[in-house]
Motif scaffolding. Structure first.
Motif, PDB file in Angstrom:
ATOM      1  N   LYS A  26       4.295  -0.238  -5.944  1.00 10.43           N
ATOM      2  CA  LYS A  26       3.476   0.087  -4.288  1.00 10.43           C
ATOM      3  C   LYS A  26       2.115   0.185  -4.975  1.00 10.43           C
ATOM      4  CE  LYS A  26       2.949   3.851  -0.828  1.00 10.43           C
ATOM      5  NZ  LYS A  26       3.493   5.057  -0.475  1.00 10.43           N
ATOM      6  N   TYR A  30      -0.426  -2.527  -3.222  1.00  9.66           N
ATOM      7  CA  TYR A  30      -1.929  -1.388  -2.502  1.00  9.66           C
ATOM      8  C   TYR A  30      -3.240  -2.354  -3.493  1.00  9.66           C
ATOM      9  CZ  TYR A  30       0.545   1.624   0.882  1.00  9.66           C
ATOM     10  OH  TYR A  30       1.325   1.588   1.832  1.00  9.66           O
ATOM     11  N   ARG A 104       1.242  -4.342   1.671  1.00  9.43           N
ATOM     12  CA  ARG A 104       1.259  -3.422   1.288  1.00  9.43           C
ATOM     13  C   ARG A 104       2.515  -2.553   2.070  1.00  9.43           C
ATOM     14  NH1 ARG A 104      -4.178  -3.280   3.146  1.00  9.43           N
ATOM     15  NH2 ARG A 104      -5.347  -1.964   1.723  1.00  9.43           N
TER      16      ARG A 104
END
Length: 160
Positions: A26, A30, A104
């Motif tokens: 993640k 990002y 994202r």
């Protein structure tokens, strides 16, 4: 019984590792999204710079051709060039934003998969512990549920 304990611990460790991987993925996604937005902003600047240069050349060519600069069809041509440049810049910004949003979402999916794997590991561990408890209870009571366990020898007293 030891194998069940190892299985229980292994389920927790595996789930924890999957969670950590999801968290890391993640963060990577990002960060890539931020880079996509920065690349898009830089490309917008390049598009606008190229448009200004092209319009400067256009004005220069109009003046050299005897057009009255800033009036009539010369103004219409400049206005159209400005509109096209603005549309190009907006398209670049939209594409960069879409790439960032996709990254994202990908990061959120990785995190969700990690959380789900961790939860599954906890449930698998609990299941192993419950099986171990049941086996321990059966062994303590002198029963294996009607089936000999691994390595167990069943002796018969001749039917008496």
């Amino acid at each position: 019984m030891v194998d069940q304990a190892v299985s229980a611990v292994g389920s927790i460790v595996g789930g924890s590792a999957s969670y950590a991987a999801g968290k890391y993925n993640k963060k990577v996604s990002y960060n890539a999204a931020v880079e996509a937005e920065r690349d898009g902003a830089a490309q917008v600047l390049r598009v606008r710079d190229a448009a200004r240069k092209a319009m400067g050349s256009q004005i220069s060519a109009q003046g050299a051709s005897g057009f009255q600069i800033g009036t009539g069809s010369a103004l219409d041509a400049l206005t159209e060039s400005q509109i096209n440049a603005t549309m190009d810049a907006l398209n670049v910004r939209r594409e960069a934003s879409a790439r960032a949003r996709g990254l994202r979402v990908q990061g959120d999916q990785a995190m969700s998969a990690g959380k789900n794997a961790y939860t599954a590991g906890l449930f698998q561990s609990a299941s192993s512990v419950m099986d171990m408890k049941a086996d321990w209870g059966a062994a303590k009571a002198g029963s294996t549920g009607g089936k000999p366990g691994p390595g167990m020898v069943v002796y018969s007293d001749g039917g008496s």
